[in-house]
Design an enzyme around this catalytic site. Sequence first.
Site, PDB file in Angstrom:
ATOM      1  N   CYS A  25      12.869  11.495   8.202  1.00 52.39           N
ATOM      2  CA  CYS A  25      12.881  11.123   9.484  1.00 52.39           C
ATOM      3  C   CYS A  25      14.109  10.919  10.226  1.00 52.39           C
ATOM      4  O   CYS A  25      14.108  11.064  11.486  1.00 52.39           O
ATOM      5  CB  CYS A  25      12.467   9.572   9.400  1.00 52.39           C
ATOM      6  SG  CYS A  25      12.997   8.360   8.362  1.00 52.39           S
TER       7      CYS A  25
ATOM      8  N   LYS B 152       0.920  -1.072  -0.028  1.00 51.24           N
ATOM      9  CA  LYS B 152       0.072   0.084  -0.192  1.00 51.24           C
ATOM     10  C   LYS B 152       0.919   1.242   0.041  1.00 51.24           C
ATOM     11  O   LYS B 152       1.300   1.600   1.205  1.00 51.24           O
ATOM     12  CB  LYS B 152      -1.094   0.137   1.213  1.00 51.24           C
ATOM     13  CG  LYS B 152      -2.099   1.198   1.101  1.00 51.24           C
ATOM     14  CD  LYS B 152      -2.463   1.652   2.362  1.00 51.24           C
ATOM     15  CE  LYS B 152      -1.950   3.001   2.849  1.00 51.24           C
ATOM     16  NZ  LYS B 152      -1.911   4.313   2.121  1.00 51.24           N
TER      17      LYS B 152
ATOM     18  N   GLU C  25       9.319   1.611  11.098  1.00 46.41           N
ATOM     19  CA  GLU C  25      10.421   2.585  10.857  1.00 46.41           C
ATOM     20  C   GLU C  25       9.623   3.855  11.065  1.00 46.41           C
ATOM     21  O   GLU C  25       8.928   4.328  10.381  1.00 46.41           O
ATOM     22  CB  GLU C  25      11.128   2.541   9.607  1.00 46.41           C
ATOM     23  CG  GLU C  25      12.467   3.343   9.778  1.00 46.41           C
ATOM     24  CD  GLU C  25      12.084   4.875   9.238  1.00 46.41           C
ATOM     25  OE1 GLU C  25      12.082   5.514  10.031  1.00 46.41           O
ATOM     26  OE2 GLU C  25      12.141   4.862   7.896  1.00 46.41           O
TER      27      GLU C  25
ATOM     28  N   GLU D 180       8.577  15.657  16.454  1.00 49.67           N
ATOM     29  CA  GLU D 180       8.930  15.796  15.233  1.00 49.67           C
ATOM     30  C   GLU D 180       7.817  16.752  14.355  1.00 49.67           C
ATOM     31  O   GLU D 180       6.740  16.527  14.191  1.00 49.67           O
ATOM     32  CB  GLU D 180       8.763  14.290  14.563  1.00 49.67           C
ATOM     33  CG  GLU D 180       9.337  14.232  13.297  1.00 49.67           C
ATOM     34  CD  GLU D 180       9.171  12.851  12.630  1.00 49.67           C
ATOM     35  OE1 GLU D 180      10.344  12.304  12.054  1.00 49.67           O
ATOM     36  OE2 GLU D 180       8.410  12.250  13.076  1.00 49.67           O
TER      37      GLU D 180
END
Length: 479
Positions: free
Chosen positions: A279, A170, A245, A379
Amino acid sequence: MYTNLKHFINGEWVESTGNETEDVINPATEESIGQISLGTKEDLDKAVQAAKAALPTFSRTSREERIEMLEKIAKGYEKRKDELVQVMTDELGAPLKFSEEVHYEMGLAHFKKTAEALKDYKFEEDYGNYKIIKETIGVSGLITPWNFPTNQTSTKIASAIAAGSPMVLKPAELTPFAAMILAEIIDEAGVPKGAFNLVNGTGSTIGDGISSHPDIDFVSFTGSAGVGEKIMQNAAKTIKKVALELGGKSPLIVLDDADIEEAAKIAVSHISLNSGQVCTAATRIIIPESMKKDFGEAMKKAVPSFPVGDPLDKNVVTGPLVAKKQWDRVQSYIEKGIDEGATLLTGGTGKPDGLEKGYYVKPTIFTDVSNDMVIAQEEIFGPVTTVITYKDLDEALEIANDTVYGLAGYVVGEDQETLDYVAKNIRAGQIVVNDAEQDRSAPFGGFKQSGIGREWGAFGIEEYLEPKSVFGVKVPAKA
């Protein structure tokens, strides 16, 4: 236009069982570049059943057959280079140069590095009166992010093929077209029907469906910590393995013997490349108190070296954010930093001058930041960074590790013994010293809330395998 309203299931492009579609927006122009179908649970189930049916045969393919598949995919990928570079620029807003030199190259490297790792990988090992056999985990569900449309997708696909694991992918709804080109490449490479399937759709339908589907044995996800938590909850119902992750709030420790201008340039690059949508980006710059004034000036001086603008301009380094929702999110963090009392060194809210159309953000640097501020802990995922000062190395490491994340860490300086000490004491899965080049065969993944498991090379293959102990076998005596 890139419109493709079909899903790739069992070796064919097939119509969706639903009729809901979604526009894919070019973040530089705010205009549609095409449409995709939002898949249904029925579409997903067809893909899973195709993968399940392919499992007995695909899991028994030889090492040589899998290597050949990976090598053919790499060659097909190279033939489609211009298309891949352009589509990533159009759907993500990445500048052409970055799409070519980073996005494209990273995706290619994973197919090549995984093929190399597979050549020497030990699927069977003898231990006296028993042996360990590592066999395919089963059907894998792959859920990939929008910020690296080929990197994360390629590493997961390559590892699954190397392990003989049929898969259902996906892609992110914001950047689906690079993955759809990959599907065409994989098909042309002769990967067996059902071994690779792609279903577009939303996280709530296809993402949740993958993580909770009883016939999927393993889920590999890259994305936010919040979604990762939900995937773990869904997967727990069928006790399936997950690899995650997730996010990061990585530190960059600048030692007192570092070249200030070089370190400042490295720091600014982290929020400029891919518009800070990385990231592993170092967004907590930890510097000696004595450097505060000079380092701030050096950072301001470095910002123009990473010009913001139209991603089709070959001189541009920093493009727009991927979507309006992401732009709003980053703006709210900039406002929060100002409200928290951090000093706005450069940047701020609103769009850069002359860039009224497109989701552009001013490269923003905050100083006088304490590590307990929201902008130092959460973040942001945009071109925003924080500068924090330290008195001694122990405090620098304390600040670096004072986070729920542990994806990456960075250190810049001259003394090799100190560099080694810092690298060993930052709690993160990947440490980069003095902006060293990275090898795509090294393990990639995080500590703490940055995730579970590893990707890239042999370490990535491991995630798609299960070890089996076989006792009582007769092992030939060694000569």
